[in-house]
Scaffold this active site. Structure first.
Site, PDB file in Angstrom:
ATOM      1  CE  LYS A  49      19.805  10.644 -28.448  1.00 33.92           C
ATOM      2  NZ  LYS A  49      21.385   9.512 -28.607  1.00 33.92           N
ATOM      3  CG  ASN A  83      17.646  19.128 -22.560  1.00 32.92           C
ATOM      4  OD1 ASN A  83      17.647  18.773 -22.362  1.00 32.92           O
ATOM      5  ND2 ASN A  83      18.418  19.870 -23.344  1.00 32.92           N
ATOM      6  CD  GLU A 117      19.889   9.333 -24.204  1.00 32.44           C
ATOM      7  OE1 GLU A 117      19.474   9.606 -25.954  1.00 32.44           O
ATOM      8  OE2 GLU A 117      19.893   9.574 -24.086  1.00 32.44           O
ATOM      9  CG  ASN A 120      23.371   6.878 -22.747  1.00 30.79           C
ATOM     10  OD1 ASN A 120      24.072   7.175 -23.482  1.00 30.79           O
ATOM     11  ND2 ASN A 120      22.729   7.354 -21.931  1.00 30.79           N
TER      12      ASN A 120
END
Length: 224
Positions: free
Chosen positions: A6, A125, A181, A183
């Site tokens: 990140k 989250n 971010e 993935n």
């Protein structure tokens, strides 16, 4: 390696000209350092594990006391979950829309996006409901987010399937787009995109990994 971390991915996004959430894109040394950084950013802030995922290693802090406690908790959770204690800090955006862009890139320089998934409905989250296309962003915002995702993938020579995630304000305006971010994998929610586009992402991923050229052209992907 570069996009899966990140902190590193945020630095790459900044260099690629993609807006990022204001914050401290380096490792926070300790709780005192966290308090110092947070005071500079302005509360509320989000403390996040650099190697995090699945909602782990994340704490919201509204003040100095919560910042100190959150740093310790996020660090301990990051250690036990990922074996990596690096923590960074971002401005906490309240009531945002969470938009993620599915991208695919082969080893021949072809990169495309397959629309967005709206995943703003979450608990702790963790995403609960995803839909595509998003009903909360304008066509201009959609184009800007998708173009940003492709630019980011191209900037590092990314190959394979991936999801580039962004936060926008509740209005969904272009000015509020912020990179979150990446993935670097085919996520469990990829069938949402498959249902909308008709593209078998699993098959395409395997074929690209085998060195095949991505046969899809951007203009041929129906993702709306």
């Amino acid at each position: 390696e570069s996009m899966g971390d990140k902190i590193t991915s945020k630095l790459i996004a900044e260099k690629a000209g993609v807006n990022t959430i204001p914050g401290y894109t380096d490792v926070v040394r300790d709780a005192d350092h966290a308090v110092e950084i947070s005071a500079g950013i302005g509360y509320p802030v989000m403390l996040k594990a650099s190697a995090g995922g699945g909602g782990k290693g994340m704490r919201v802090a509204m003040n100095e006391e919560e910042c100190r406690d959150g740093f310790e908790r996020a660090t301990n959770e990051a250690r036990s979950s990922f074996g990596d204690t690096r923590i960074f800090i971002e401005k906490y955006i309240q009531q945002p829309r969470h938009i993620e862009i599915q991208v695919m890139a082969d080893s021949h320089g072809n990169v495309i996006y397959l629309g967005e998934r709206e995943c703003s409905i979450q608990r702790r989250n963790q995403k609960i409901i995803e839909e595509s296309p998003s009903a909360g962003i304008t066509p201009e915002t959609r184009e800007a987010i998708c173009d940003g995702a492709v630019a980011l993938a191209r900037s590092v020579g990314y190959q394979g399937a991936g999801t580039v995630e962004f936060l926008v304000d509740e209005v969904g305006s272009v000015d509020s787009i912020n990179f979150l971010e990446v993935n670097t994998r085919l996520q469990v929610e990829h069938p949402v995109t498959e249902a909308v586009t008709g593209v078998d992402l699993g098959e395409r991923r395997l074929r690209m990994d085998a060195g095949e050229v991505l046969p899809l052209k951007q203009q041929s992907v129906i993702a709306q």
